[in-house]
Design a protein around this motif. Structure first.
Motif, PDB file in Angstrom:
ATOM      1  N   TYR A 239      46.424  72.541  35.032  1.00 43.69           N
ATOM      2  CA  TYR A 239      45.240  73.416  35.140  1.00 43.69           C
ATOM      3  C   TYR A 239      44.778  72.801  35.478  1.00 43.69           C
ATOM      4  CZ  TYR A 239      48.290  75.703  31.671  1.00 43.69           C
ATOM      5  OH  TYR A 239      49.459  76.868  30.750  1.00 43.69           O
TER       6      TYR A 239
ATOM      7  N   SER B 277      40.061  75.377  30.264  1.00 42.29           N
ATOM      8  CA  SER B 277      41.050  75.366  31.011  1.00 42.29           C
ATOM      9  C   SER B 277      41.670  75.717  29.477  1.00 42.29           C
ATOM     10  CB  SER B 277      41.811  73.400  30.748  1.00 42.29           C
ATOM     11  OG  SER B 277      41.165  73.009  32.053  1.00 42.29           O
TER      12      SER B 277
ATOM     13  N   SER C  17      34.832  72.288  30.522  1.00 43.27           N
ATOM     14  CA  SER C  17      36.407  72.047  31.322  1.00 43.27           C
ATOM     15  C   SER C  17      37.739  72.217  30.176  1.00 43.27           C
ATOM     16  CB  SER C  17      36.791  71.197  32.506  1.00 43.27           C
ATOM     17  OG  SER C  17      35.467  70.611  33.325  1.00 43.27           O
TER      18      SER C  17
END
Length: 163
Positions: free
Chosen positions: A97, A20, A16
Motif C-alpha cells: 500500500y 492505508s 498515513s
C-alpha cells in the motif's frame, strides 16, 4: 520554520497508517466480494466514473483497452464471470500500500463449467494462475482504477489440457 516542517512531516506520518488501513480494508472487501462473485457489493466499492483495464486479455483477441464507468465494468464482470464460474479463490501472495494505491500479487484459482469454453464435456475445468492487481483510490476510499495483469497463456494451457 523547522518546527512547522517537522510538525507537517509528523502529521503526515500519523495520518498515513489510518488511510492505508482504510484502503487495505476496502481492498480485502473487494477480494472477498470478487471470490463470492457478489458484483453488487464488489462494485459498490467503485466510484461511478471508475476505470478497469486488463491489457493481458489481448491473448483472447480482446483490445485490452480501458473500460470507463462502474456500470460498464460491472456488466463486463457479470458477463465474463457469471454462473459458469462455480468457485473462485483468490490468495493474496503479497500486498503493498503506497499512497492511494494497493498493489496485489495474487493467485487466482477457479473451477469453471467446461461449457464456458465451448466444450461438450460435462464437468469443471480448474485454473490456477498468477495475477497482479493494482487498485487506485480517491479521497473517499472508492476504487477509481482497477488494472489486472494475468498469465492467460498459462490459463489457456490449463483449459486446453482439461477440455
Amino acid at each position: 520554520m523547522k518546527k512547522i516542517i517537522l510538525f507537517t512531516l509528523l502529521l503526515g506520518l500519523s495520518i498515513s497508517p489510518v488511510l492505508s488501513q482504510q484502503i487495505k480494508d476496502v481492498t480485502h472487501n473487494f477480494i472477498k466480494h470478487y471470490e463470492n462473485r457478489d458484483f453488487e457489493k464488489m462494485f459498490s466499492l467503485f466510484s461511478t466514473d471508475a476505470e478497469f483495464q486488463d491489457p493481458t486479455t489481448v491473448v483472447f483477441g480482446m483490445s485490452g483497452d480501458p473500460m470507463k464507468g462502474r456500470d460498464q465494468i460491472k456488466e463486463y464482470f457479470t458477463k465474463n464471470m457469471g454462473d459458469d464460474f462455480v468457485k473462485v479463490k483468490i490468495d493474496i501472495i503479497r500486498e503493498s500500500y503506497v499512497g492511494n494505491l494497493a498493489i496485489l500479487n495474487l493467485n487466482f484459482k477457479s473451477d469453471i463449467k467446461a461449457k464456458y469454453f465451448g466444450s461438450n464435456k460435462e464437468g469443471l475445468i480448474s485454473i490456477d494462475i498468477p495475477m497482479t492487481t493494482i487498485l487506485k483510490f480517491n479521497s473517499d476510499n472508492e476504487i477509481v482504477s482497477h488494472i489486472d495483469y494475468a498469465d492467460y497463456t498459462k490459463y489457456m494451457k490449463q483449459v486446453n489440457d482439461q477440455k
